[in-house]
Write an enzyme that holds these catalytic residues in place. Structure first.
Site, PDB file in Angstrom:
ATOM      1  N   ASP A 221       0.892  -1.160   0.000  1.00  0.00           N
ATOM      2  CA  ASP A 221       0.000   0.000   0.000  1.00  0.00           C
ATOM      3  C   ASP A 221       0.925   1.202   0.000  1.00  0.00           C
ATOM      4  O   ASP A 221       1.547   1.520   1.017  1.00  0.00           O
ATOM      5  CB  ASP A 221      -0.884   0.001   1.256  1.00  0.00           C
ATOM      6  CG  ASP A 221      -1.853   1.175   1.255  1.00  0.00           C
ATOM      7  OD1 ASP A 221      -1.603   2.136   0.498  1.00  0.00           O
ATOM      8  OD2 ASP A 221      -2.844   1.132   2.000  1.00  0.00           O
ATOM      9  N   HIS A 222       1.059   1.853  -1.153  1.00  0.00           N
ATOM     10  CA  HIS A 222       2.121   2.854  -1.287  1.00  0.00           C
ATOM     11  C   HIS A 222       1.956   4.023  -0.315  1.00  0.00           C
ATOM     12  O   HIS A 222       2.916   4.719  -0.015  1.00  0.00           O
ATOM     13  CB  HIS A 222       2.224   3.361  -2.730  1.00  0.00           C
ATOM     14  CG  HIS A 222       1.091   4.216  -3.164  1.00  0.00           C
ATOM     15  ND1 HIS A 222      -0.042   3.713  -3.731  1.00  0.00           N
ATOM     16  CD2 HIS A 222       0.912   5.547  -3.093  1.00  0.00           C
ATOM     17  CE1 HIS A 222      -0.860   4.698  -4.008  1.00  0.00           C
ATOM     18  NE2 HIS A 222      -0.321   5.826  -3.621  1.00  0.00           N
TER      19      HIS A 222
ATOM     20  N   HIS B 170      -5.906   2.430   1.880  1.00  0.00           N
ATOM     21  CA  HIS B 170      -5.096   3.576   2.313  1.00  0.00           C
ATOM     22  C   HIS B 170      -5.595   4.177   3.625  1.00  0.00           C
ATOM     23  O   HIS B 170      -4.854   4.366   4.577  1.00  0.00           O
ATOM     24  CB  HIS B 170      -5.123   4.703   1.278  1.00  0.00           C
ATOM     25  CG  HIS B 170      -4.665   4.306  -0.078  1.00  0.00           C
ATOM     26  ND1 HIS B 170      -3.634   3.436  -0.289  1.00  0.00           N
ATOM     27  CD2 HIS B 170      -5.083   4.681  -1.305  1.00  0.00           C
ATOM     28  CE1 HIS B 170      -3.442   3.294  -1.596  1.00  0.00           C
ATOM     29  NE2 HIS B 170      -4.315   4.040  -2.232  1.00  0.00           N
TER      30      HIS B 170
END
Lengths: 514, 377
Positions: free
Chosen positions: A201-202, A264
């Site tokens: 999950d960047h 996110h």
């Protein structure tokens, strides 16, 4: 996998937190958009900064017809366009040597035989001891095919027997609901050990997100206030300027809840709300984040309207230009009821957060791109400086800005200079970029190095993915059972629908102006 | 307003002369004037400060070079800078001071990221400089002394010892020392006496950090099995003035791989050789100074193994940006890696953020000192 720190005394004192190990990065979907925009630029930046292991190579694996030379051109164009550091023509010939490409169909066992053969050649040429990182930059529907074929081809090494490592990186979305997420995870687990799986999950790779832990647990002044006794509420905003763009195909079947909240935003929430870990260990931190997901109060059909607002953008203006509404975007069904905006009020039912509302909003076609977590503290008592009921003092707010400018600010009350006693709010700002004068690495840069170093702290574990889907499924189920085809609309370029304002204003609070 | 300095985002103004007693109030005034001129109701000028940095140098010429490095330092590490010059010629009296502020533009205002105080003194008055510095340090912040003089710090006497007392960290640079052996010995003794009270850092150590990383990775048992513990010959070629750095590199290898220094010899004016021993194996390090070039390591060659299983890796500095590697007797083709020769300001700003003693460096320093002891002229 031998621990190089112990076998190699020369590594002592070098990169204590990050010791990326020699490996080949195999990118499934190596000719795709994510690779071109994010992965190759991230690798290039890390190479330019000397952060990659000396024995390292990339192998793009995809259906597109290309040879090594064409792949290097493809990479160069992507890096020229998207890298945070400009392409250095003098360095490029050295860098491009590590880039390779193999054309193949993901469902063809012969392609994996070729993949194994190509890997051996590359490993021999680059003195790489057989360590491999498989990055699945592919649509979710192909995950099962790829991992099963990898296993069948003998490309997945077991852990803990001294053999080279095999690690796999999986992009979101992991499923589209709890059931499908469980299926994806079960497939992964049949072929890889959980310790080999990195669900990326960047958002978690962003500097400010990592700074949440440093700020909370590296300072004595915040943690004593970090609870329901002192915090009035928390707001999390993730606003996007763009419309659905080229992602209509995926987005129209997903919507903001699946696209942003399930991954996110719930991950941000866990970092804000978790209890102090006793050690910076991947599993300890992930256990503590998981505790928060376990404590999320379910949203049910009974309390739904007081906790959830969804909406879709209609026509409006973006930087003064006309932009179409969502249903007029290319690739979107004309009667789509997919939400492009969602606002939530949620509660964490544990001792620390009892009764503190967390207001969350995310949407497309907002006035600007901004992601922020704001902790609003309780007001001072209505005496002394706060005695005027018509003009109450602004409460203290600690705001953590995630993008576009990473940093944090604190709003405090101060006396205005002069003979009169007049209190005025002042914002104290701390910005990463301007304070340290250094560019923060892109999230993908940090996360790729973490995988090479075997550090899973910033990646999602299976239980976190499934818990967040379980919570989100409650909302999806209420929507699914509702027969209405109506969805509130907000004009593009505004901060969302009136219904979202009512959701927070009914509690005598307001959305923050960003 | 002076334009931006090089690649840095920092802007500054011409220094303003003030009396020693009015340095603090003068800085306050500069800040207030700047705030008044550049802010409106919504945006105020803010000040960021992470450290005090005392810089000591001997001559105005050295100070001039350092002046150019202050902007890139405070760009990365906002700080109050005290630049002290011990062998200058003030226009009136024994001491003279000037002040300036450095700032960066934000989207909606300005941020002061550096306050600079220059104090120059006659050689006779240099021992007063520490007292000036003592009164000007910002409380609650760590203090670093950057010893930018060409003299090894302990040989400078009281000025160094008094300034070191004010600091949590001492940064020095032994590249360019005239008598490296004497300097290394003096510094090793002084560092050993510090008993964990402060951090001591040699910029030469950070200068070849890129080399250390590459060497450790390429010789890693995973990448090159059997090499690390069977090394028998190392050849190093360096440019003029880089002998202390080479010495430190050899000290690092010796301390980490547990080699005992046996003897050392000068083969010619430009060549030295050391012999080490480890587990009944001899290791020879041969060091050669190239006739020209920068103070850098240019060439490194490692040989290992018995003749039938011999291996060799050569590292070569290709230019200021890259190091090339050739693995002779192997199928691995030549490769090149980014390894920028860092600016001194970059080394200093990076080191300012360090808060722990570097035991690996200290061990390397001890080993280099042991190498001095066995050296036969």
């Amino acid at each position: 996998m031998p621990d190089t720190k112990h076998d190699n005394p020369l590594t002592a004192g070098i990169n204590i937190t990050h010791a990326p190990q020699p490996c080949t990065l195999v990118i499934f979907g190596g000719g795709g958009d994510l690779t071109r925009r994010k992965l190759l630029p991230a690798i290039y930046n890390q190479a330019l900064e000397g952060e990659l292991p000396a024995n390292f190579a990339v192998l793009g694996f995809a259906i597109e017809k290309m040879d090594d030379s064409q792949y290097r051109d493809f990479a160069r164009k992507g890096i020229e366009q998207f890298s945070r550091q400009a392409l250095d023509p003098d360095y490029w010939p050295d860098f491009e040597r590590c880039l390779h490409y193999l054309e193949g169909s993901f469902d063809n066992p012969d392609a994996y035989v070729q993949l194994a053969q190509r890997l051996k050649e590359i490993e021999s040429n680059f003195a790489i001891p057989g360590n491999r990182v498989f990055y699945l930059a592919i649509p979710p529907a192909l995950i099962e095919t790829c991992v099963c074929q990898l296993k069948a081809a003998g490309l997945v090494m077991p852990i803990d027997d001294g053999s080279p490592f095999s690690r796999i990186i999986v992009e979101k979305p992991i499923g589209r609901d709890l059931e499908s997420a469980r299926m994806v995870n079960a497939t992964l687990s049949r072929n890889f050990h959980e310790q080999q799986i990195y669900r990326i999950d960047h958002y978690l790779g962003k500097e400010t997100v990592q700074n949440i832990l440093a700020m909370r647990f590296g300072n004595a002044i915040f943690e004593p206030l970090w609870n329901s006794k002192h915090i009035d509420h928390v707001q999390i905003t993730v606003a996007e300027e763009e419309g659905v763009g080229t992602r209509a195909g995926y987005y129209d079947s997903a919507g903001a809840l699946r696209d942003m909240i399930q991954n996110h935003i719930l991950q941000l929430l866990t970092l804000i709300a978790m209890e102090p870990p006793w050690i910076m260990d991947a599993d300890v931190i992930r256990d503590h984040r998981q505790d928060i997901l376990n404590c999320l109060r379910p949203i049910t059909s009974e309390n739904f309207d007081q906790h959830v607002v969804r909406a879709q953008y209609g026509p409006g203006f973006h930087h003064g230009e006309d932009v179409p509404g969502y249903r007029r975007e290319a690739g979107v069904a004309q009667d789509s009821t997919t939400e492009t905006y969602i606002a939530l009020k949620l509660f964490i039912d544990n001792w620390r957060w009892a009764g503190v509302p967390f207001y969350i909003r995310t949407g497309k076609r907002m006035p600007k791109r901004a992601s922020e977590i704001a902790i609003q503290f309780k007001s001072v008592p209505p005496i002394l400086f706060n005695a005027n009921h018509d003009q109450p003092l602004e409460p203290n707010v600690l705001a953590l800005s995630i993008q576009p400018n990473e940093g944090l600010s604190l709003r405090i009350a101060t006396k205005l200079p002069g003979t009169k006693l007049k209190i005025f709010p002042v914002k104290m700002d701390f910005r990463y970029g301007s304070t340290f004068g250094e560019q923060s690495p892109e999230a993908y840069e940090r996360l790729l190095l973490d995988v090479m170093a075997g550090d899973a702290t910033l990646f999602m574990r299976r239980d976190a993915v499934e818990s967040s889907w379980a919570w989100v499924d409650n909302i999806l189920n209420v929507w699914a059972s509702s027969r209405t085809r109506w969805i509130p609309e907000y004009a593009a370029g505004t901060w969302g629908p009136l219904e979202a304002d009512r959701l927070i204003e009914s509690d005598n609070r307001k959305w923050r102006m960003l | 307003m002076i334009p931006k300095n090089g690649a840095s985002n920092v802007v500054t103004q011409a220094p303003k002369r003030v009396s020693i007693a009015h340095i603090e109030s003068g800085l306050g005034l500069l800040w207030a004037q700047f705030n008044h001129a550049n802010s409106d109701e919504q945006a105020v000028v803010m000040r960021a400060c992470m450290s005090n940095l005392i810089i000591y140098c001997d001559t105005p010429k050295e100070a001039e070079v350092i002046s150019q490095e202050i902007a890139p330092i405070v760009d990365i590490h906002p700080a109050r800078i005290l630049l002290l010059v011990g062998n200058a010629n003030p226009s009136a009296g024994p001491l003279e001071a000037s002040i300036a502020i450095y700032y960066t533009a934000l989207d909606d205002g300005w941020q002061v990221c550096g306050e600079r105080i220059d104090v120059i003194s006659t050689p006779a008055a240099a021992d007063r400089l520490p007292s000036v510095a003592r009164s000007l340090l910002v409380g609650d912040l760590p203090t670093t002394l950057w010893w930018a003089s060409q003299r090894p710090p302990p040989t400078a006497g009281d000025v160094f010892f008094q300034l070191a007392e004010l600091a949590n960290q001492i940064i020095y640079d032994n590249v360019g020392w005239l008598n490296p052996a004497q300097g290394v010995a003096a510094m090793t003794r002084w560092v050993a006496a510090q008993e964990n009270t402060r951090i001591v850092h040699n910029l030469a150590w950070r200068r070849f950090a890129g080399w250390r990383k590459l060497i450790s990775q390429v010789l890693d048992p995973q990448a090159t099995p059997g090499a690390l513990h069977a090394l028998h010959t190392i050849e190093i070629a360096h440019g003029p003035h880089a002998l202390p750095m080479t010495w430190l590199l050899a000290g690092w290898l010796a301390s980490q791989l547990k080699w005992q220094s046996v003897d050392g010899k000068r083969l010619s004016n430009s060549e030295l050789v050391w012999r080490f021993r480890n587990n009944n194996q001899d290791i020879k390090i041969q060091v050669k100074r190239l006739p020209k070039g920068n103070p850098l390591i240019y060439h490194l060659m490692f040989d290992w193994g018995k003749p039938e299983q011999a291996g060799r890796i050569c590292f070569e500095r290709l230019d200021n940006e890259r190091i090339g590697i050739v693995e002779a007797l192997s199928t691995v083709p030549p490769r090149a890696f980014t390894a920028h020769v860092p600016e001194r300001s970059t080394l200093v700003s990076a080191q300012l953020a360090q808060r722990n003693r570097d035991k690996i460096f200290e061990n390397a320093l001890k080993a280099s000192n042991a190498m001095t002891a066995v050296f036969q002229q």
